[in-house]
Write a protein that holds these residues in place. Structure first.
Motif: not given
Lengths: 302, 652
Positions: A53, A68, A107, A111-112
């Protein structure tokens, strides 16, 4: 607006894919000084997924990590390892559910960059050596990988706008692309109507999802590349990689360069021969320029 | 024999050594080339260069008289624009080998990539293997010999020249046809092959232009001209020009071609006013000598800059669209005023070079008239991407203007309706462009500024590319710019107004923090010193005058530039018409206009409270229309619509 590179060692791993890609990209850095990225395929760990990420820095990063972790727990993914490298958060999890829904859910929290059993994408602003200094790509020893240097034109110079792109929602599929897909929105809407989500407005992500979708339907990579040339309008030379394969496709107009070199041991493809020669300094290589409208694939033998 | 090792020397240093060896009459071998770009570009001496390995893009490009041998492969653009001389490649060539050659002999022993011989003018391009997609694309002359297969769409849009194919002709391109081969042509090819040690015994099929697209099918009937001023008034409905337009289209059944600028009202610099009360402007005696107007353009990356006595240039206009006499008058006027002139498309004549002390040489997609010798005697090099009057389209030069003399300079057949390519063969993206810019710099020893001429379209994206690709300055051309010939609809309805163009450019540069890395010369409907000062205050580094300079030199704005029968002798190649033009007298008129511009710039700058034009800034301006305010972000101040007196031109 960029330079691309890809390499596959056909027989065994441990051939220095990371180092090879750094050399190739450094050789064509003039094509894209803004950012550099790598798609690297390491040892496969079944039922384990590696996720990367972008988390930013400082407090922003800390809160992204927390988000996360919370989401992973919620999704039933068991956290095995985690690590913060630069502005990346890298985790290894055990997960057996629906990858697509899992990816979309993640996501929404950070931000993956990539998800895979083998694939890890490393990308950031700066040149090949800058990115290597930050993320230690040179030590990477896998069978194959892709690389990309970018000159940002329409979107900003940001780590998340750099390439390669992961096929959002599909494990282990990555793409590097030079060119412009002109029926982008048409193709994207078709895929969106079938429930796929896009996390950028970049045409490379479209190609990745297009191909990954075909692969998920059981279509062979070769066949998917063939239809991509028919379905995509515009100018393009792109490379795609999966856990076991690497392939290219080139548009019918031959507007974007691509050159390849193949031996019994390896296949290397790049925008310019100067990148290939970086792997074999001082040697005259028997290279080949793929004709317009062609595609091909290679598999690793192990 | 000088040996240069590219494992130890960079290409720039190696090229300097190769050029020095050429001048000294010594041959060169290049070892460890490893497919590096630009090897041997810009050579102008008879010299043998032996490359032991593969070369990258533009090997032997922009050269004359040199002989190259490359043992292995070459990248894109082999022998780009070569005059005489030769290249023999042992392996394969990438895309566009032999692009724009003007007499060279090129032999590729392997296969050739796409678009081989694109826009070539003369010489021979030979390939022992197969050619690829669109070999001979838009070629104007010369000969391509393919011993293998032709590839798809061979001869696409070729104008002149011949393509000989020994293998399979898979598909003919648009406007290409097969024709009979004469015995002597085969003999000549055999002789050529023997000379390069290529053994071949078979026969050939010959491909030439089919002659369907060289001229417009129906020419436009000439009408009594309606002056620009009559139809560009407020009524955009059924005015005389609209009426004429409908009538002509009913006769020719296609879009119209016309010259001159757009006629549609658009937001412009006249929609801005100065905030300060300028009623005292011009009262200072000898104001010109009191204001610092000297401006250098193009030196920010170390090249020798253009030295302008004021931040003004002449906009690019071609010898072709304009008569030689007009180019001479404009050139002389630029010299008298101490500013720079620009060749526009179509090459540099001696007359132009002699008239202008500072001359920018422009390179377009057709590479018409482009060559290393004129590059070397230019003061700046410019890559044309597009122009404000017709962004995205190529130039049009109607047959009447394509005289034998003009055709010779451009390297094309005389008497065709010349529709110049809208794209460069070797610039298909920012990534290719950076390599092209480097080629021009390498060929001229990094001496000359390299600029880009850009018609305003997607300015935000384009200017970022311009700065990232290392251009020294940009000539940014808005929609109000004129043209010698363009489709009427495009001139009026396609493009971005000059005012928007400069704002978008500045915003984009600001957003990436690169404003200081490129200079901007704004053009497109700049009429006088008042417009110039407004453009400078908005943030341009200089402005360029095109139409206004031509009007100052006698143009009557009849809009018939494309016809070739210009009554003033400006937009014509007809000697009888040209005889009406007195270049010496018109040079004085243009110069007098430019001195008026100088006075206006000085007087306004002084009245705004600055001693240098570099003091001018946005805070000096307001917008007097809502549109201009919205475009520029300046304060909307309609009360400024009434302008104070005192700004009429006074010259010493």
């Amino acid at each position: 607006m960029c330079g691309i590179a890809g390499i596959m060692f056909k027989n065994a791993s441990g051939r220095g894919t990371g180092k090879a890609l750094i050399d190739m990209l450094d050789g064509c850095q003039h094509r894209g000084p803004d950012s550099t990225g790598f798609a690297l395929y390491g040892a496969v760990s079944e039922e384990q997924l590696r996720l990367r990420f972008f988390i930013g820095e400082g407090d922003q990063a800390n809160s992204a990590v927390e988000r996360v972790k919370t989401e992973l727990a919620k999704q039933g993914a068991e956290l095995l390892e985690d690590e913060v490298i630069g502005n990346n958060y890298r985790v290894t999890v055990r997960f057996t559910g629906d990858l697509q829904q899992f990816a979309y859910a993640m996501e929404h929290n950070a931000k993956v960059i990539s998800i895979g059993t083998s694939l890890e994408i490393v990308k950031d602003v700066g040149g090949a050596h800058d990115v290597d200094d930050r993320y230690h790509v040179a030590g990477f020893e896998g069978t194959h990988g892709l690389g990309h240097v970018r000159l940002a034109t329409e979107s900003d110079v940001k780590p998340e706008a750099s390439h390669p792109f992961w096929a959002t929602g599909f494990e282990d599929v990555a793409i590097v692309h030079n060119g412009q897909i002109t029926n982008y929105w048409k193709m994207r809407r078709r895929l969106e109507q079938r429930g796929f989500q896009f996390t950028t407005d970049n045409d490379s992500e479209l190609i990745a999802v297009y191909l990954a979708d075909k692969l998920a339907q059981g279509v062979a990579l070769r066949e998917a590349l063939k239809t991509s040339i028919e379905d995509m309008d515009g100018t393009f030379s792109f490379l795609v990689s999966t856990r076991d394969e690497i392939g290219y496709a080139k548009d019918r107009l031959a507007a974007k360069p691509m050159i390849m070199y193949e031996t019994d041991e390896l296949v290397a493809i790049a925008s310019e021969e100067v990148s290939l020669n970086r792997l074999f300094p001082g040697q005259a290589l028997n290279t080949k320029e793929p004709p317009p409208g062609t595609y091909d694939t290679w598999s690793r033998s192990i | 024999m000088v040996t240069l090792d590219l494992a130890k020397l960079d290409v720039r240093a190696a090229n300097e050594r190769i050029r020095a060896a050429g001048a000294a009459g010594e041959d060169v071998e290049v070892v460890n080339p490893d497919a590096r770009h630009h090897i041997g570009v810009g050579l102008i001496h008879p010299i043998n260069v032996h490359v032991r390995g593969s070369a990258g893009y533009f090997c032997a490009g922009l050269s004359d008289q040199a002989s190259f041998e490359v043992e292995n492969n070459v990248g894109w653009g082999l022998g780009d624009n070569m005059y005489s001389g030769s290249v023999v490649v042992g392996g394969n060539a990438g895309a566009i080998p032999g692009v724009a050659i003007r007499g060279a002999e090129i032999v590729v022993r392997g296969n050739m990539g796409s678009r081989a011989g694109q826009v070539m003018k003369a010489g021979t391009l030979c390939c022992a293997g197969n050619a690829n997609f669109m070999a001979g694309y838009m070629m104007y002359g010369g000969r391509i010999v393919i011993l293998g297969d032709s590839g798809e769409r061979v001869g696409e849009d070729m104008t002149g020249g011949e393509i000989f194919v020994a293998g399979k002709v898979s598909e003919l391109g648009s406007d290409a046809q097969l024709t009979d081969t004469a015995a002597e042509e085969i003999d000549e090819i055999r002789e050529f092959l023997d000379r390069y040690g290529v053994s071949f015994k078979g026969g050939f099929q010959k491909i030439v232009n089919a002659g369907k697209k060289l001229r417009y099918a129906t020419s436009e009937r000439q009408m009594r001209s309606i002056p620009f001023f009559t139809f560009s008034g407020n009524s955009s409905y059924w005015n005389p020009k609209v009426q004429e337009d409908l009538y002509i289209k009913s006769q020719i059944g296609r879009y119209r071609i016309r010259g001159y600028g757009g006629a549609r009202p658009l937001p412009h610099l006249s929609d801005l006013a100065f905030k300060k009360d300028l009623s005292d402007a011009g009262r200072v005696v000898d104001v010109v000598s009191k204001i610092d107007m000297y401006t250098e353009i193009g030196g920010i990356n170390g090249a020798n800059p253009l030295q302008l006595s004021m931040p003004v240039m002449i906009a690019p206009m071609s010898y072709g669209a304009l008569s030689a006499s007009t180019k001479r008058a404009v050139g002389l006027a630029s010299s008298l005023a101490g500013i720079a002139e620009n060749t526009g498309e179509g090459g540099m004549s001696n007359a132009q070079r002699d008239a202008a002390t500072q001359l920018i040489f422009q390179m377009l997609g057709g590479r018409l008239g482009w060559n290393i010798h004129d590059m070397n005697r230019a003061d700046g090099l410019e890559i044309y991407i597009s122009q404000g009057a017709k962004p995205g389209l190529g130039g049009q030069l109607m047959a009447k203007k394509v005289t034998p003399e003009l055709a010779r300079i451009r390297g094309i057949p005389a008497g065709i309706d010349l529709r110049s390519p809208s794209r460069h063969p070797d610039i298909l993206g920012a990534d290719d462009l950076v390599i092209k810019v480097e080629e021009l710099r390498e060929a001229t020893g990094y001496r000359l500024p390299v600029s880009v001429k850009l018609g305003a379209g997607r300015v935000r994206d384009d200017i970022k590319i311009a700065v990232k690709d290392g251009f020294d300055f940009i000539e940014l051309d808005g929609m109000q710019g004129s043209t010698g010939a363009g489709s009427a609809e495009v001139i009026d309805y396609v493009g971005t107004p000059t005012l928007s163009a400069i704002i978008e450019a500045l915003d984009a540069l600001e957003s990436i923090g690169r404003r200081q890395d490129i200079q901007i010369v704004l053009m497109g409907g700049i009429r006088d010193g008042v417009d110039a000062v407004k453009a400078l205050a908005l943030g341009a580094d200089a402005v360029a005058f095109g139409t206004s300079a031509i009007i100052a030199g006698g143009c009557i704005a009849c809009m018939q530039c494309h016809v070739g029968q210009c009554v003033t002798g400006i937009a014509t190649q007809d000697p009888e018409h040209e005889a009406r033009y007195d270049p010496e007298a018109e040079a004085k008129n243009i110069h007098r206009f430019l001195e008026g511009v100088r006075w206006q710039i000085a007087a306004l700058t002084e009245a705004l409270g600055y001693s240098s034009v570099r003091g001018l800034n946005r805070d000096d301006l307001v917008a007097v229309t809502p549109e201009a305010a919205s475009i520029t972000g300046l304060e909307y101040a309609p009360q400024y619509r009434v302008r104070g007196a005192g700004l009429e031109v006074r010259t010493a």
